[in-house]
Motif scaffolding. Structure first.
Motif, PDB file in Angstrom:
ATOM      1  N   PRO A 110       0.814  -1.211   0.000  1.00  0.00           N
ATOM      2  CA  PRO A 110       0.000   0.000   0.000  1.00  0.00           C
ATOM      3  C   PRO A 110       0.851   1.266   0.000  1.00  0.00           C
ATOM      4  O   PRO A 110       0.467   2.266  -0.589  1.00  0.00           O
ATOM      5  N   ARG A 113       1.662   2.030  -3.547  1.00  0.00           N
ATOM      6  CA  ARG A 113       0.464   2.533  -4.231  1.00  0.00           C
ATOM      7  C   ARG A 113       0.142   3.964  -3.815  1.00  0.00           C
ATOM      8  O   ARG A 113      -0.215   4.790  -4.637  1.00  0.00           O
ATOM      9  N   ARG A 170      -3.216  -2.599   5.807  1.00  0.00           N
ATOM     10  CA  ARG A 170      -2.547  -2.135   4.585  1.00  0.00           C
ATOM     11  C   ARG A 170      -3.268  -2.642   3.344  1.00  0.00           C
ATOM     12  O   ARG A 170      -3.410  -1.912   2.358  1.00  0.00           O
ATOM     13  N   GLU A 171      -3.710  -3.877   3.396  1.00  0.00           N
ATOM     14  CA  GLU A 171      -4.440  -4.445   2.251  1.00  0.00           C
ATOM     15  C   GLU A 171      -5.758  -3.710   2.028  1.00  0.00           C
ATOM     16  O   GLU A 171      -6.124  -3.390   0.906  1.00  0.00           O
ATOM     17  N   LYS A 174      -5.059  -0.349   0.551  1.00  0.00           N
ATOM     18  CA  LYS A 174      -4.733  -0.499  -0.869  1.00  0.00           C
ATOM     19  C   LYS A 174      -6.009  -0.667  -1.690  1.00  0.00           C
ATOM     20  O   LYS A 174      -6.175  -0.014  -2.717  1.00  0.00           O
ATOM     21  N   THR A 178      -7.273   2.134  -4.453  1.00  0.00           N
ATOM     22  CA  THR A 178      -7.251   1.788  -5.881  1.00  0.00           C
ATOM     23  C   THR A 178      -8.642   1.733  -6.485  1.00  0.00           C
ATOM     24  O   THR A 178      -8.775   1.587  -7.691  1.00  0.00           O
TER      25      THR A 178
END
Length: 190
Positions: A110, A113, A170-171, A174, A178
């Motif tokens: 992340p 990103r 973090r996932e 992300k 996105t």
């Protein structure tokens, strides 16, 4: 920690107050930052910090550790959850299931990103959407720069739990970052 801070028994109330000011007050901003992210409201965060500072001062004699920052952040966290339990209706609590919130893929982190295509506003919105257990670990790690061991101490969790929650946070960030509207993505590319 300031050099003249002592976590020893106090001779007078003035010694106690001075040691509290030197040892704990420098971390007032960190306390407010954590409270703000947990409470999601400036006024509620101020109430949490005020109550936490009163508790910290009241129990300062029992502090015999070496890291007043971790001790204070743990008090802020516990104060938030105890005040929340008193004021929140039962149905208002967010549900969190460790099995449901697992890391699914191995794409770029992340952080990578975020550096590519986000601004502060979208990051704040994404953080707001995280459940409390995920939000608090990512705030403590990324914004307050606490170690895994310090986070485990503050939250009362095992280091492995801290690490897995941080990975899930973090996932989720992300994913949130996105899935921006197509106009925002076109704007970011140009």
């Amino acid at each position: 920690m300031p050099a003249d801070f002592q976590s020893t028994p106090f001779r007078t109330n003035a010694d106690r107050s001075r040691n509290f000011e030197v040892g704990v007050l420098p971390y007032l901003d960190a306390a407010y930052n954590l409270a703000r992210w947990l409470a999601r409201d400036d006024m509620d965060a101020q109430d949490v910090v005020q109550e936490a500072m009163l508790r910290a001062f009241r129990y300062f004699d029992s502090f015999h550790g070496t890291d007043a920052r971790v001790w204070l952040l743990a008090i802020v966290r516990n104060t938030f959850y105890s005040l929340r339990a008193k004021t929140s209706p039962v149905g208002m609590h967010e549900s969190f299931d460790d099995d449901v919130h697992t890391v699914a893929d191995e794409q770029p982190s992340p952080e990578a990103r975020m550096m590519l295509a986000t601004d502060v506003g979208s990051l704040q919105k994404a953080l707001e959407k995280l459940p409390h257990p995920l939000r608090e670990v990512i705030i403590l790690r990324e914004l307050e720069e606490c170690s895994y061991k310090e986070i485990a101490s503050i939250t009362g969790q095992k280091i492995g739990t801290v690490m897995s929650r941080l990975a899930r946070a973090r996932e989720r960030l992300k994913t949130e970052l996105t899935q921006q509207p197509s106009e925002a993505r076109r704007h970011d590319v140009q």
